[in-house]
Structures are given as C-alpha cells and as structure tokens.
Design a protein around this motif. Structure first.
Motif, PDB file in Angstrom:
ATOM      1  N   LYS A 127       0.819  -1.213   0.000  1.00  0.00           N
ATOM      2  CA  LYS A 127       0.000   0.000   0.000  1.00  0.00           C
ATOM      3  C   LYS A 127       0.857   1.270   0.000  1.00  0.00           C
ATOM      4  O   LYS A 127       0.376   2.347   0.334  1.00  0.00           O
TER       5      LYS A 127
ATOM      6  N   CYS B 258      -0.399   4.255  -2.314  1.00  0.00           N
ATOM      7  CA  CYS B 258      -1.545   4.991  -1.761  1.00  0.00           C
ATOM      8  C   CYS B 258      -1.124   5.842  -0.564  1.00  0.00           C
ATOM      9  O   CYS B 258      -1.596   6.976  -0.399  1.00  0.00           O
TER      10      CYS B 258
ATOM     11  N   LEU C 176      -4.840  11.445  -4.794  1.00  0.00           N
ATOM     12  CA  LEU C 176      -5.525  10.368  -4.082  1.00  0.00           C
ATOM     13  C   LEU C 176      -5.993   9.266  -5.019  1.00  0.00           C
ATOM     14  O   LEU C 176      -5.950   8.083  -4.664  1.00  0.00           O
TER      15      LEU C 176
ATOM     16  N   PRO D  91      -2.818   6.879  -7.883  1.00  0.00           N
ATOM     17  CA  PRO D  91      -2.116   5.631  -7.530  1.00  0.00           C
ATOM     18  C   PRO D  91      -3.023   4.412  -7.584  1.00  0.00           C
ATOM     19  O   PRO D  91      -2.581   3.332  -8.000  1.00  0.00           O
ATOM     20  N   CYS D  92      -4.277   4.559  -7.175  1.00  0.00           N
ATOM     21  CA  CYS D  92      -5.201   3.413  -7.236  1.00  0.00           C
ATOM     22  C   CYS D  92      -5.468   2.992  -8.678  1.00  0.00           C
ATOM     23  O   CYS D  92      -5.497   1.788  -8.991  1.00  0.00           O
TER      24      CYS D  92
ATOM     25  N   ASP E  28      -2.121   1.505 -10.283  1.00  0.00           N
ATOM     26  CA  ASP E  28      -1.787   0.197  -9.712  1.00  0.00           C
ATOM     27  C   ASP E  28      -2.733  -0.885 -10.230  1.00  0.00           C
ATOM     28  O   ASP E  28      -2.308  -2.016 -10.475  1.00  0.00           O
TER      29      ASP E  28
END
Length: 481
Positions: free
Chosen positions: A138, A141, A322, A325-326, A329
């Motif tokens: 993680k 994030c 925010l 990255p999600c 990935d």
C-alpha cells in the motif's frame, strides 16, 4: 557503502496511517510554501518588472533543496527521521523570519533560497523514509495521501497570504507563514520508527571497510612479490613500494563512487530519466512562479479570481494524488509512462492558457494543470525506483536530485531571462512548452522501443515454455522405440 539490512515485519497500516497524517500536516504547512512564492514575494520583488531576480531566488532555493541529497543519507542514518524532519521545519521557520525583515535581494537569497530550500530538502526524504518503513503493497496509496497534504496547503495558503497582505502588509504575511511552518514540529513528533533503529556508527563502519581493503591489498602485494621471487628477479623490491598517495586517492575515489552509486551514470536510459525529470521539474517551478502574474497582468483578472484559479489547480492536484495511484496500480501502467502522460498534459494546458483570456477556459485549464501535475509529482521517485535495483535506489534518488539542482539553475534562469527580455508571460509559457516538448520527443520513441522489445522477449519466453515439453516428449518416444 553496503550496510547490513535487518529484516522487519511491515504492517502495511496500523500506526503507519498516523504517520501518513502527520506527514500530510508537515507537507501542508511547509512544502506548500513553494507554491505561493509569487503571491507572497511578488510585490516586494516587483516581479512584473524584473522576473530574472525572482527566478534567481527560486532557482537557488531549488539548488539548495536538491543538493541536500548529497548528505541526507548519512543524516538519516545517524539521526532518526523524526529529528531530521524537525530540523527541516526549524530551518524553514528561520528562513522565512529572515525574509520578513529583508531589505535587500541578498537577504531573500540567504533566507528563502538557502535556509528554506535546505530545510525543505531535509523534510522530503526523511518523511518518505518514515512512511516507507510502515508500508509495502500500500506504499503508493500512502505516499499519495501524504502528498495530498501539500495540495490541501496549496488550496488554503493562497487565501491566507492574500488576507494578510491586504490587511497587515508584507512583513506580517511572511511572519504568519513562518509561524505556520512550525506546525510541522507537531507532525514530526508522530514519526515513530517501526522498530528500535539499528545502531549505525559511521566512523566504525568506515574503519572496518578500510581495514578490509588494506588486508585485500596486502594479500595482492604478497602474491605479486612471490611471483618475481620464483622467477629470481634480481630487484623484486621495485614492485613492493606502491605510491601511498595514489593508493589513498584511488581508495577515496572508489568509496565516493560507491557512496553515490556513480556506476548508474554508465546507463544512457538512466541519464534520459533524470535529465527529463529535471527539465519537467524546472518548467513546473517556473510556471508556479509566473502563473499568478500571468492571470493578473495578461488575462486581466483581479486578486480574488487569481487566488481562486490557484486553488482550482491545487484542488485538482489533491483529487488526483488520491485517485491516480489506485488507478495506475490496478491497470499496471508503468510509472514512467504515467509521468510522460502528465508531461504531455501540462504541455497541452499551457498551450491553451497562452492563447486565451476567457475565464471559463482558464478555469478548465487550471483543472487540467492540477491533474497532470499530480502525475509527475507522484511518479517522480517511483520512476527511479522502477529503473534502479533496490541496492542502488538511494544513489539513484540522490543523482536525480543533483540533476534537478544543476538544470534548475541553468534552464530556470534562462526562462526568467526570456520573460524579462520579451516582457511577455505568453512567450514565457511557450518557452516552458519547448522544454516539455523536448522531454516528450525524447522519451516517447525510447519507451515505445523498450515496450516492443519487452513484448518480443515475453512472446519468445512463452514459445520456449510451450515447445520444450513437446520436444522432451518426442525425445522420450524415440528413446522408447
């Protein structure tokens, strides 16, 4: 130098999220100060009349910030990241206090360029090290959330600066920013190390390395002496006395190359990465400096609308720090490709800004600017980490910082001179776009070629995997027959 690594269990959360929040507070009250330089110091430095001086101050600030990477590693090893981050906050406070009483240009250079720049250079890697120890899968994030604190500061700080400038004047506004930077000390208190740190004595470690190298050198010399003795060389002593000065210089040079991982400079792709990112970094700094004055003097907007547009940029930056990255990935998009897409997006937004004075288009391009800026900020260190081996990552980051420091003082000053010589913010935006276009033109064919080569290698490996069992089965049948 190589240091013994101690295996630690990474919780991927827990107290790490408290550290992420603390780093976000530090970034919000310290890192965001860079974004309001033009708004805070523009009137005092008369940036509309002389951009070269303001560019010199900001570029020297970036030079001090990036060249702090030369010794940030030993500082973090010898002291805790908490202490290094707290020291950085104190240096930012002291530098802004000096600027509040400044009456000459060199006062701003000492206060803002060196003290503030050096302080921010200590804050960034130390806070990253604190987050890095608590997160593994993680990590992207966590870094994105902590960097969002900078975006929150970029939304709030411009309005705070404008309020103090309009009601209390320049000195009170800078002192308010100095007091606000001390809030970072509260955040630094929570940077608790995951496990008790490994004691690292630099002097003892260097002494052990020197003793080891001396033993290796003595064994090599003994081998050289034995060989002439077997051949009955009448003067074997001529080989026994090597130059001590030359040996010392070579050993020091070898240690310096190891400490800085200079062997990375043999890689042309690494050169392309660090120089390209340094050019984008320089263009971003120059845009941040001239953007409010472009809106005020070229687009003809008042101070409240200028602050609103700056907040729009920061707001879009926060959201995508925010979300990005999600998304990347999940889609497994390479970090360098995302960085390149962000660079192309910044180029597009500045082209539209240079050709319009319409407020709706300016607001739309402010959103695009914030979105694409987040792509370059988040994927900066990640691009280095994807290219370098883990044992060379620290050296790669340091060399990248040095490249930024060199290019920002050269190219950044040239961009400031272009603005002053042309007396036009539009031409300055076009000059920034030339820098960004150069990166896009160099990176795009290289990334495409590497992608094609990787695809061919992957297909060949798959074919080999499927053909080998067939060949083995055929050989077995022949042997049985």
């Amino acid at each position: 130098m190589d240091v013994v690594q101690v295996s630690r269990i990474v919780p991927d959360g827990g107290w790490g999220w408290v550290i992420v929040a603390a780093v976000a507070v530090i970034n919000m009250t310290n890192q965001s100060i860079l974004s309001v330089f033009g708004l805070l110091f523009g009137g005092e430095l008369r940036m509309h009349e002389n951009t070269f001086t303001a560019a010199l101050i900001t570029n020297l600030n970036s030079l001090a910030l990036n060249f702090s990477g030369l010794f940030i590693g030993p500082a973090i090893k010898s002291f805790k990241p908490r202490n290094v981050a707290a020291t950085g906050c104190l240096l930012v406070f002291f530098g802004l206090t000096v600027c509040s009483f400044a009456t000459e240009i060199w006062h701003f250079i000492v206060g803002y360029s060196f003290f503030v720049g050096f302080g921010l250079g200590l804050i960034s890697p130390s806070t990253f090290m604190a987050i890095n120890s608590y997160f593994s899968s993680k990590r992207g994030c966590a870094v994105g959330v902590s960097l969002a604190g900078t975006g929150v500061g970029q939304v709030i700080i411009p309005h705070v600066v404008r309020y103090f400038l309009q009601n209390y004047g320049f000195r009170s506004a800078v002192l308010a920013m100095a007091a606000l930077s001390l809030t970072g000390l509260f955040g630094a208190m929570f940077l608790k190390p995951l496990n008790p740190p490994v004691t690292h004595n630099n002097r003892k470690h260097m002494r052990l390395l020197m003793d080891k190298e001396d033993k290796n050198q003595n064994s090599a010399l003994q081998a050289i002496v034995v060989q002439p003795a077997q051949k009955k060389d009448p003067m074997p002593q001529t080989v026994l006395e090597p130059s001590k000065d030359a040996s010392l210089c070579s050993r020091m040079g070898h240690r310096l190359a190891q400490a800085l991982d200079l062997e990375l400079l043999k890689d042309i792709v690494f050169w392309s990465i660090i120089v390209g990112m340094a050019l984008v970094y320089t263009s971003t700094i120059n845009f941040t400096m001239v953007f409010p004055h472009f809106l005020e003097h070229t687009a003809g907007l008042d101070s409240s609308v200028v602050a609103f547009c700056m907040s729009v940029v920061a707001g879009a930056d926060i959201v995508f720090r925010l979300l990005l990255p999600c998304i990347t990935d999940r889609l497994r998009i390479p970090y360098r490709v995302v960085f390149l897409m962000g660079t192309a997006g910044m180029l597009t937004s500045r082209l539209f800004l240079a050709e319009t004075t319409s407020l709706p288009i300016i607001i739309a391009m402010s959103v695009l600017t914030g979105m694409t800026k987040s792509a370059t900020v988040i994927n900066n260190n990640l691009t280095i980490s994807a290219h370098c081996r883990s044992e060379k990552l620290a050296g790669g980051l340091g060399l990248s910082m040095i490249a930024k420091g060199v290019i920002v003082i050269l190219v950044g000053q040239m961009l400031g001179w272009i603005r002053d010589y042309s007396n036009s913010y539009v031409i300055c935006l076009y000059a920034q776009n030339v820098v960004l276009l150069l990166v896009v033109l160099v990176w795009t064919p290289e990334i495409y070629y590497r992608f094609r080569r990787q695809s061919r290698n992957t297909s060949k490996s798959i074919e080999t995997t499927y053909t080998m069992p067939t060949e083995q089965a055929t050989e077995t049948l022949h042997s049985r027959s």
